[in-house]
Design a protein around this motif. Sequence first.
Motif, PDB file in Angstrom:
ATOM      1  N   ALA A 163      14.168 -12.127  -1.149  1.00  0.00           N
ATOM      2  CA  ALA A 163      13.193 -11.508  -0.258  1.00  0.00           C
ATOM      3  C   ALA A 163      12.802 -12.469   0.849  1.00  0.00           C
ATOM      4  O   ALA A 163      12.739 -13.698   0.643  1.00  0.00           O
ATOM      5  CB  ALA A 163      11.951 -11.081  -1.032  1.00  0.00           C
ATOM      6  N   ARG A 164      12.522 -11.903   1.990  1.00  0.00           N
ATOM      7  CA  ARG A 164      11.979 -12.687   3.091  1.00  0.00           C
ATOM      8  C   ARG A 164      10.525 -13.045   2.799  1.00  0.00           C
ATOM      9  O   ARG A 164       9.772 -12.256   2.223  1.00  0.00           O
ATOM     10  CB  ARG A 164      12.076 -11.905   4.393  1.00  0.00           C
ATOM     11  N   ALA A 165      10.125 -14.221   3.249  1.00  0.00           N
ATOM     12  CA  ALA A 165       8.767 -14.690   2.989  1.00  0.00           C
ATOM     13  C   ALA A 165       7.729 -13.759   3.592  1.00  0.00           C
ATOM     14  O   ALA A 165       6.641 -13.565   3.027  1.00  0.00           O
ATOM     15  CB  ALA A 165       8.597 -16.101   3.550  1.00  0.00           C
ATOM     16  N   GLU A 166       8.056 -13.151   4.734  1.00  0.00           N
ATOM     17  CA  GLU A 166       7.099 -12.255   5.379  1.00  0.00           C
ATOM     18  C   GLU A 166       6.755 -11.071   4.475  1.00  0.00           C
ATOM     19  O   GLU A 166       5.605 -10.597   4.458  1.00  0.00           O
ATOM     20  CB  GLU A 166       7.665 -11.746   6.703  1.00  0.00           C
ATOM     21  N   LEU A 167       7.734 -10.572   3.723  1.00  0.00           N
ATOM     22  CA  LEU A 167       7.464  -9.474   2.798  1.00  0.00           C
ATOM     23  C   LEU A 167       6.603  -9.958   1.639  1.00  0.00           C
ATOM     24  O   LEU A 167       5.643  -9.282   1.242  1.00  0.00           O
ATOM     25  CB  LEU A 167       8.777  -8.894   2.276  1.00  0.00           C
ATOM     26  N   ILE A 168       6.936 -11.111   1.087  1.00  0.00           N
ATOM     27  CA  ILE A 168       6.133 -11.670   0.000  1.00  0.00           C
ATOM     28  C   ILE A 168       4.682 -11.808   0.436  1.00  0.00           C
ATOM     29  O   ILE A 168       3.746 -11.493  -0.317  1.00  0.00           O
ATOM     30  CB  ILE A 168       6.698 -13.036  -0.442  1.00  0.00           C
ATOM     31  N   ASP A 169       4.470 -12.255   1.653  1.00  0.00           N
ATOM     32  CA  ASP A 169       3.109 -12.496   2.148  1.00  0.00           C
ATOM     33  C   ASP A 169       2.292 -11.212   2.250  1.00  0.00           C
ATOM     34  O   ASP A 169       1.071 -11.236   2.058  1.00  0.00           O
ATOM     35  CB  ASP A 169       3.143 -13.176   3.522  1.00  0.00           C
ATOM     36  N   ARG A 170       2.941 -10.105   2.566  1.00  0.00           N
ATOM     37  CA  ARG A 170       2.154  -8.897   2.813  1.00  0.00           C
ATOM     38  C   ARG A 170       2.007  -7.981   1.601  1.00  0.00           C
ATOM     39  O   ARG A 170       1.247  -7.012   1.648  1.00  0.00           O
ATOM     40  CB  ARG A 170       2.727  -8.112   3.994  1.00  0.00           C
ATOM     41  N   LEU A 171       2.696  -8.273   0.509  1.00  0.00           N
ATOM     42  CA  LEU A 171       2.547  -7.441  -0.684  1.00  0.00           C
ATOM     43  C   LEU A 171       1.387  -7.942  -1.540  1.00  0.00           C
ATOM     44  O   LEU A 171       1.189  -9.147  -1.685  1.00  0.00           O
ATOM     45  CB  LEU A 171       3.835  -7.444  -1.499  1.00  0.00           C
ATOM     46  N   PRO A 172       0.619  -7.027  -2.134  1.00  0.00           N
ATOM     47  CA  PRO A 172      -0.574  -7.417  -2.907  1.00  0.00           C
ATOM     48  C   PRO A 172      -0.221  -7.828  -4.331  1.00  0.00           C
ATOM     49  O   PRO A 172      -0.515  -7.108  -5.302  1.00  0.00           O
ATOM     50  CB  PRO A 172      -1.420  -6.142  -2.871  1.00  0.00           C
ATOM     51  N   PHE A 173       0.371  -8.993  -4.487  1.00  0.00           N
ATOM     52  CA  PHE A 173       0.808  -9.402  -5.822  1.00  0.00           C
ATOM     53  C   PHE A 173      -0.359  -9.617  -6.783  1.00  0.00           C
ATOM     54  O   PHE A 173      -0.179  -9.560  -7.997  1.00  0.00           O
ATOM     55  CB  PHE A 173       1.676 -10.663  -5.738  1.00  0.00           C
ATOM     56  N   ASP A 174      -1.560  -9.837  -6.265  1.00  0.00           N
ATOM     57  CA  ASP A 174      -2.718  -9.958  -7.150  1.00  0.00           C
ATOM     58  C   ASP A 174      -2.988  -8.658  -7.898  1.00  0.00           C
ATOM     59  O   ASP A 174      -3.643  -8.660  -8.940  1.00  0.00           O
ATOM     60  CB  ASP A 174      -3.960 -10.349  -6.345  1.00  0.00           C
ATOM     61  N   GLU A 175      -2.504  -7.531  -7.354  1.00  0.00           N
ATOM     62  CA  GLU A 175      -2.714  -6.234  -7.992  1.00  0.00           C
ATOM     63  C   GLU A 175      -1.593  -5.886  -8.970  1.00  0.00           C
ATOM     64  O   GLU A 175      -1.687  -4.874  -9.672  1.00  0.00           O
ATOM     65  CB  GLU A 175      -2.797  -5.136  -6.927  1.00  0.00           C
ATOM     66  N   VAL A 176      -0.542  -6.678  -9.010  1.00  0.00           N
ATOM     67  CA  VAL A 176       0.614  -6.374  -9.857  1.00  0.00           C
ATOM     68  C   VAL A 176       0.361  -6.938 -11.243  1.00  0.00           C
ATOM     69  O   VAL A 176       0.429  -8.148 -11.461  1.00  0.00           O
ATOM     70  CB  VAL A 176       1.909  -6.949  -9.260  1.00  0.00           C
ATOM     71  N   ALA A 177       0.040  -6.049 -12.172  1.00  0.00           N
ATOM     72  CA  ALA A 177      -0.270  -6.479 -13.541  1.00  0.00           C
ATOM     73  C   ALA A 177       0.909  -6.329 -14.483  1.00  0.00           C
ATOM     74  O   ALA A 177       0.823  -6.712 -15.647  1.00  0.00           O
ATOM     75  CB  ALA A 177      -1.462  -5.679 -14.078  1.00  0.00           C
ATOM     76  N   SER A 178       1.999  -5.775 -14.010  1.00  0.00           N
ATOM     77  CA  SER A 178       3.148  -5.474 -14.864  1.00  0.00           C
ATOM     78  C   SER A 178       3.812  -6.751 -15.366  1.00  0.00           C
ATOM     79  O   SER A 178       3.868  -7.759 -14.664  1.00  0.00           O
ATOM     80  CB  SER A 178       4.170  -4.641 -14.095  1.00  0.00           C
ATOM     81  N   GLU A 179       4.337  -6.666 -16.566  1.00  0.00           N
ATOM     82  CA  GLU A 179       5.108  -7.762 -17.141  1.00  0.00           C
ATOM     83  C   GLU A 179       6.523  -7.271 -17.405  1.00  0.00           C
ATOM     84  O   GLU A 179       6.850  -6.117 -17.169  1.00  0.00           O
ATOM     85  CB  GLU A 179       4.447  -8.253 -18.437  1.00  0.00           C
ATOM     86  N   GLY A 180       7.374  -8.165 -17.914  1.00  0.00           N
ATOM     87  CA  GLY A 180       8.730  -7.757 -18.230  1.00  0.00           C
ATOM     88  C   GLY A 180       9.445  -7.195 -17.021  1.00  0.00           C
ATOM     89  O   GLY A 180       9.121  -7.487 -15.876  1.00  0.00           O
ATOM     90  N   TYR A 181      10.448  -6.352 -17.285  1.00  0.00           N
ATOM     91  CA  TYR A 181      11.225  -5.825 -16.173  1.00  0.00           C
ATOM     92  C   TYR A 181      10.455  -4.773 -15.391  1.00  0.00           C
ATOM     93  O   TYR A 181      10.854  -4.402 -14.283  1.00  0.00           O
ATOM     94  CB  TYR A 181      12.576  -5.294 -16.651  1.00  0.00           C
ATOM     95  N   CYS A 182       9.328  -4.284 -15.918  1.00  0.00           N
ATOM     96  CA  CYS A 182       8.502  -3.350 -15.162  1.00  0.00           C
ATOM     97  C   CYS A 182       7.950  -4.006 -13.902  1.00  0.00           C
ATOM     98  O   CYS A 182       7.693  -3.322 -12.901  1.00  0.00           O
ATOM     99  CB  CYS A 182       7.357  -2.846 -16.036  1.00  0.00           C
ATOM    100  N   PHE A 183       7.781  -5.320 -13.926  1.00  0.00           N
ATOM    101  CA  PHE A 183       7.355  -6.033 -12.718  1.00  0.00           C
ATOM    102  C   PHE A 183       8.337  -5.803 -11.583  1.00  0.00           C
ATOM    103  O   PHE A 183       7.940  -5.655 -10.420  1.00  0.00           O
ATOM    104  CB  PHE A 183       7.254  -7.529 -13.042  1.00  0.00           C
ATOM    105  N   GLN A 184       9.632  -5.762 -11.915  1.00  0.00           N
ATOM    106  CA  GLN A 184      10.641  -5.571 -10.874  1.00  0.00           C
ATOM    107  C   GLN A 184      10.514  -4.182 -10.238  1.00  0.00           C
ATOM    108  O   GLN A 184      10.622  -4.036  -9.010  1.00  0.00           O
ATOM    109  CB  GLN A 184      12.047  -5.749 -11.457  1.00  0.00           C
ATOM    110  N   VAL A 185      10.283  -3.166 -11.046  1.00  0.00           N
ATOM    111  CA  VAL A 185      10.075  -1.818 -10.523  1.00  0.00           C
ATOM    112  C   VAL A 185       8.833  -1.791  -9.643  1.00  0.00           C
ATOM    113  O   VAL A 185       8.843  -1.244  -8.527  1.00  0.00           O
ATOM    114  CB  VAL A 185       9.914  -0.807 -11.675  1.00  0.00           C
ATOM    115  N   ASP A 186       7.761  -2.370 -10.155  1.00  0.00           N
ATOM    116  CA  ASP A 186       6.467  -2.347  -9.475  1.00  0.00           C
ATOM    117  C   ASP A 186       6.581  -2.876  -8.058  1.00  0.00           C
ATOM    118  O   ASP A 186       6.207  -2.219  -7.079  1.00  0.00           O
ATOM    119  CB  ASP A 186       5.474  -3.188 -10.287  1.00  0.00           C
TER     120      ASP A 186
END
Length: 257
Positions: A163-186
Amino acid sequence: MSDRVLVVLPTYDEVGNLRRVLERLHASVPDAHALVVDDASPDGTGALADALAARDPRVHVLHRTAKAGLGRAYVAGFRWGREHGYDVLVEMDADGSHAPEQLPALLRALADADLVLGSRYVDGGRVEDWPLHRLVLSRVGNRYTRWALRLPLRDATGGFRAARAELIDRLPFDEVASEGYCFQVDWAWRALRSGARVTEVPITFSERTWGRSKMSGPIVGEAWARVTMWGVQDRLADWLPGRVRPPLAGRAGVPGR
Protein backbone atom coordinates in the motif's frame (compact mmCIF):
# COMPACT_ATOMS: atom_id res chain seq x y z
CA MET A 1 13.26 2.22 -6.94
CA SER A 2 12.98 5.65 -5.31
CA ASP A 3 10.21 4.74 -2.86
CA ARG A 4 11.30 3.57 0.58
CA VAL A 5 9.71 0.16 1.11
CA LEU A 6 9.03 -1.38 4.50
CA VAL A 7 7.89 -5.01 4.75
CA VAL A 8 6.01 -5.62 8.00
CA LEU A 9 6.42 -9.18 9.30
CA PRO A 10 4.31 -10.07 12.36
CA THR A 11 5.81 -13.01 14.22
CA TYR A 12 4.83 -15.45 16.92
CA ASP A 13 6.96 -18.58 17.20
CA GLU A 14 8.61 -18.27 13.77
CA VAL A 15 12.21 -18.92 14.78
CA GLY A 16 12.50 -21.68 12.18
CA ASN A 17 11.33 -19.48 9.31
CA LEU A 18 12.42 -15.90 9.94
CA ARG A 19 16.05 -16.01 8.81
CA ARG A 20 15.24 -17.69 5.50
CA VAL A 21 12.32 -15.36 4.77
CA LEU A 22 14.54 -12.29 5.29
CA GLU A 23 17.28 -13.77 3.11
CA ARG A 24 14.80 -14.38 0.30
CA LEU A 25 13.30 -10.92 0.73
CA HIS A 26 16.62 -9.16 0.38
CA ALA A 27 17.66 -11.34 -2.54
CA SER A 28 14.44 -10.29 -4.32
CA VAL A 29 14.22 -6.61 -3.28
CA PRO A 30 17.66 -5.60 -1.95
CA ASP A 31 16.63 -2.06 -1.01
CA ALA A 32 13.57 -3.09 1.01
CA HIS A 33 13.64 -2.79 4.77
CA ALA A 34 11.87 -5.25 7.06
CA LEU A 35 10.17 -4.64 10.40
CA VAL A 36 9.71 -7.76 12.52
CA VAL A 37 6.78 -7.18 14.89
CA ASP A 38 7.20 -9.88 17.50
CA ASP A 39 4.54 -10.69 20.07
CA ALA A 40 6.88 -11.98 22.79
CA SER A 41 7.41 -15.32 21.06
CA PRO A 42 8.38 -17.97 23.62
CA ASP A 43 10.52 -19.82 21.05
CA GLY A 44 13.13 -17.04 20.77
CA THR A 45 11.94 -15.40 17.55
CA GLY A 46 12.38 -11.95 19.08
CA ALA A 47 15.97 -12.66 20.09
CA LEU A 48 16.77 -14.00 16.63
CA ALA A 49 15.24 -10.88 15.07
CA ASP A 50 17.43 -8.69 17.30
CA ALA A 51 20.53 -10.63 16.25
CA LEU A 52 19.66 -10.29 12.57
CA ALA A 53 18.96 -6.57 12.98
CA ALA A 54 22.32 -6.06 14.66
CA ARG A 55 24.03 -7.39 11.51
CA ASP A 56 21.82 -5.81 8.86
CA PRO A 57 20.66 -2.17 8.93
CA ARG A 58 17.72 -3.10 6.69
CA VAL A 59 16.18 -5.20 9.49
CA HIS A 60 14.30 -3.59 12.37
CA VAL A 61 12.43 -5.08 15.32
CA LEU A 62 9.37 -3.94 17.23
CA HIS A 63 8.78 -5.95 20.40
CA ARG A 64 5.30 -6.25 21.88
CA THR A 65 4.66 -7.60 25.35
CA ALA A 66 2.02 -10.22 24.52
CA LYS A 67 0.26 -12.00 21.70
CA ALA A 68 -2.34 -9.39 20.77
CA GLY A 69 -3.45 -10.48 17.31
CA LEU A 70 -2.48 -10.04 13.68
CA GLY A 71 -4.50 -6.90 13.09
CA ARG A 72 -2.95 -4.96 15.96
CA ALA A 73 0.51 -6.14 14.95
CA TYR A 74 0.06 -4.74 11.45
CA VAL A 75 -1.38 -1.46 12.72
CA ALA A 76 1.62 -1.08 15.05
CA GLY A 77 3.93 -1.83 12.13
CA PHE A 78 2.19 0.68 9.87
CA ARG A 79 2.51 3.39 12.52
CA TRP A 80 6.20 2.63 13.01
CA GLY A 81 6.75 2.74 9.26
CA ARG A 82 5.07 6.09 8.85
CA GLU A 83 6.93 7.55 11.82
CA HIS A 84 10.15 6.53 10.08
CA GLY A 85 9.21 7.95 6.70
CA TYR A 86 8.59 4.87 4.53
CA ASP A 87 6.61 5.45 1.33
CA VAL A 88 5.30 1.92 0.77
CA LEU A 89 4.08 -0.48 3.46
CA VAL A 90 3.95 -4.20 2.69
CA GLU A 91 2.19 -6.99 4.55
CA MET A 92 3.83 -10.40 4.33
CA ASP A 93 3.64 -13.56 6.42
CA ALA A 94 6.83 -14.60 8.19
CA ASP A 95 6.16 -18.33 7.79
CA GLY A 96 7.24 -18.63 4.16
CA SER A 97 3.70 -18.92 2.78
CA HIS A 98 4.20 -15.73 0.77
CA ALA A 99 7.04 -15.86 -1.73
CA PRO A 100 9.27 -12.78 -1.40
CA GLU A 101 10.27 -13.43 -5.02
CA GLN A 102 6.78 -12.22 -6.00
CA LEU A 103 7.03 -8.92 -4.14
CA PRO A 104 8.50 -7.05 -7.17
CA ALA A 105 5.25 -7.74 -9.06
CA LEU A 106 3.20 -6.16 -6.27
CA LEU A 107 5.50 -3.12 -6.16
CA ARG A 108 5.31 -2.66 -9.92
CA ALA A 109 1.51 -2.71 -9.75
CA LEU A 110 1.60 0.22 -7.31
CA ALA A 111 2.46 2.46 -10.27
CA ASP A 112 -1.29 2.51 -11.02
CA ALA A 113 -2.79 1.68 -7.65
CA ASP A 114 -3.00 2.71 -4.01
CA LEU A 115 -3.35 -0.84 -2.69
CA VAL A 116 -2.19 -4.04 -4.37
CA LEU A 117 -3.48 -7.39 -3.15
CA GLY A 118 -1.57 -10.57 -3.82
CA SER A 119 -4.39 -12.84 -4.95
CA ARG A 120 -4.60 -16.61 -4.93
CA TYR A 121 -7.89 -16.65 -6.83
CA VAL A 122 -7.41 -14.50 -9.92
CA ASP A 123 -6.11 -15.98 -13.16
CA GLY A 124 -2.54 -17.12 -12.61
CA GLY A 125 -2.88 -17.36 -8.82
CA ARG A 126 -2.76 -20.68 -7.01
CA VAL A 127 -2.43 -22.48 -3.68
CA GLU A 128 0.10 -25.24 -3.05
CA ASP A 129 0.22 -27.94 -0.37
CA TRP A 130 -2.94 -26.93 1.48
CA PRO A 131 -5.21 -29.67 2.84
CA LEU A 132 -8.55 -29.76 1.07
CA HIS A 133 -10.54 -28.47 4.06
CA ARG A 134 -8.36 -25.33 4.30
CA LEU A 135 -8.72 -24.62 0.59
CA VAL A 136 -12.50 -25.09 0.71
CA LEU A 137 -12.77 -22.84 3.78
CA SER A 138 -10.74 -20.12 2.08
CA ARG A 139 -12.63 -20.34 -1.21
CA VAL A 140 -16.05 -20.33 0.45
CA GLY A 141 -15.04 -17.54 2.82
CA ASN A 142 -13.89 -15.33 -0.02
CA ARG A 143 -17.00 -15.96 -2.08
CA TYR A 144 -19.22 -15.20 0.91
CA THR A 145 -17.26 -12.02 1.64
CA ARG A 146 -17.54 -10.94 -1.98
CA TRP A 147 -21.31 -11.46 -1.91
CA ALA A 148 -22.03 -10.10 1.58
CA LEU A 149 -20.02 -6.90 1.17
CA ARG A 150 -20.53 -6.53 -2.59
CA LEU A 151 -16.76 -6.39 -2.99
CA PRO A 152 -15.17 -6.46 -6.45
CA LEU A 153 -12.31 -8.58 -5.09
CA ARG A 154 -11.45 -12.25 -5.59
CA ASP A 155 -9.17 -12.58 -2.56
CA ALA A 156 -10.10 -10.11 0.16
CA THR A 157 -8.72 -12.30 2.95
CA GLY A 158 -5.15 -12.61 1.66
CA GLY A 159 -2.31 -11.16 3.71
CA PHE A 160 0.29 -10.40 1.03
CA ARG A 161 -0.29 -6.80 -0.04
CA ALA A 162 1.42 -3.46 -0.64
CA ALA A 163 0.00 0.00 0.00
CA ARG A 164 1.00 3.57 -0.59
CA ALA A 165 1.69 5.55 2.57
CA GLU A 166 -0.92 8.13 1.59
CA LEU A 167 -3.63 5.46 1.80
CA ILE A 168 -2.36 4.21 5.16
CA ASP A 169 -2.46 7.77 6.48
CA ARG A 170 -6.08 8.40 5.54
CA LEU A 171 -7.65 5.14 6.72
CA PRO A 172 -9.03 5.08 10.30
CA PHE A 173 -6.99 2.17 11.63
CA ASP A 174 -7.88 3.15 15.20
CA GLU A 175 -11.42 1.98 14.36
CA VAL A 176 -10.29 -1.40 13.00
CA ALA A 177 -10.89 -3.89 15.79
CA SER A 178 -10.73 -7.03 13.64
CA GLU A 179 -8.14 -9.70 14.29
CA GLY A 180 -6.96 -12.63 12.21
CA TYR A 181 -7.63 -12.60 8.51
CA CYS A 182 -10.80 -10.56 9.08
CA PHE A 183 -8.47 -7.58 9.49
CA GLN A 184 -7.53 -7.98 5.84
CA VAL A 185 -11.17 -7.85 4.74
CA ASP A 186 -11.87 -4.90 7.01
CA TRP A 187 -9.23 -2.58 5.68
CA ALA A 188 -9.54 -3.61 2.02
CA TRP A 189 -13.24 -2.72 2.29
CA ARG A 190 -12.42 0.60 3.94
CA ALA A 191 -9.83 1.33 1.24
CA LEU A 192 -12.36 0.81 -1.55
CA ARG A 193 -14.96 2.94 0.21
CA SER A 194 -12.41 5.71 0.61
CA GLY A 195 -11.98 5.87 -3.16
CA ALA A 196 -8.68 4.01 -3.34
CA ARG A 197 -7.50 2.27 -6.50
CA VAL A 198 -7.24 -1.40 -5.53
CA THR A 199 -5.60 -3.97 -7.80
CA GLU A 200 -5.14 -7.73 -7.47
CA VAL A 201 -2.09 -9.51 -8.89
CA PRO A 202 -1.70 -13.30 -8.98
CA ILE A 203 0.52 -15.00 -6.43
CA THR A 204 1.34 -18.56 -5.42
CA PHE A 205 0.56 -19.31 -1.78
CA SER A 206 2.40 -22.25 -0.22
CA GLU A 207 1.73 -23.98 3.07
CA ARG A 208 4.39 -23.35 5.72
CA THR A 209 7.16 -25.93 5.96
CA TRP A 210 8.03 -25.35 9.63
CA GLY A 211 5.87 -24.61 12.66
CA ARG A 212 2.13 -24.59 13.17
CA SER A 213 -0.59 -22.50 11.56
CA LYS A 214 -2.13 -19.78 13.73
CA MET A 215 -5.58 -20.36 12.18
CA SER A 216 -8.18 -21.31 14.77
CA GLY A 217 -11.90 -21.67 15.24
CA PRO A 218 -12.30 -18.30 17.01
CA ILE A 219 -10.48 -16.52 14.15
CA VAL A 220 -12.79 -18.10 11.58
CA GLY A 221 -15.83 -17.37 13.73
CA GLU A 222 -14.86 -13.72 14.11
CA ALA A 223 -14.54 -13.34 10.35
CA TRP A 224 -17.93 -14.89 9.56
CA ALA A 225 -19.67 -12.88 12.29
CA ARG A 226 -18.15 -9.53 11.35
CA VAL A 227 -18.61 -9.94 7.60
CA THR A 228 -22.25 -10.92 8.15
CA MET A 229 -22.83 -7.92 10.43
CA TRP A 230 -21.18 -5.52 7.96
CA GLY A 231 -23.18 -6.97 5.08
CA VAL A 232 -26.49 -6.55 6.95
CA GLN A 233 -25.62 -2.98 7.91
CA ASP A 234 -24.58 -2.24 4.33
CA ARG A 235 -27.90 -3.44 2.94
CA LEU A 236 -29.94 -1.70 5.64
CA ALA A 237 -28.32 1.55 4.58
CA ASP A 238 -29.99 1.07 1.16
CA TRP A 239 -33.46 0.96 2.71
CA LEU A 240 -33.58 2.91 5.97
CA PRO A 241 -34.28 6.67 5.76
CA GLY A 242 -31.44 8.80 7.00
CA ARG A 243 -28.86 6.05 6.69
CA VAL A 244 -26.18 7.17 4.28
CA ARG A 245 -23.71 4.57 3.04
CA PRO A 246 -20.74 5.89 1.06
CA PRO A 247 -20.46 4.13 -2.29
CA LEU A 248 -17.67 1.80 -3.28
CA ALA A 249 -15.92 4.65 -5.02
CA GLY A 250 -12.62 2.88 -5.44
CA ARG A 251 -11.55 1.06 -8.56
CA ALA A 252 -10.64 -2.62 -8.37
CA GLY A 253 -9.07 -4.67 -11.09
CA VAL A 254 -6.41 -7.08 -12.24
CA PRO A 255 -3.54 -5.86 -14.43
CA GLY A 256 -3.98 -6.99 -18.00
CA ARG A 257 -7.64 -7.94 -17.61
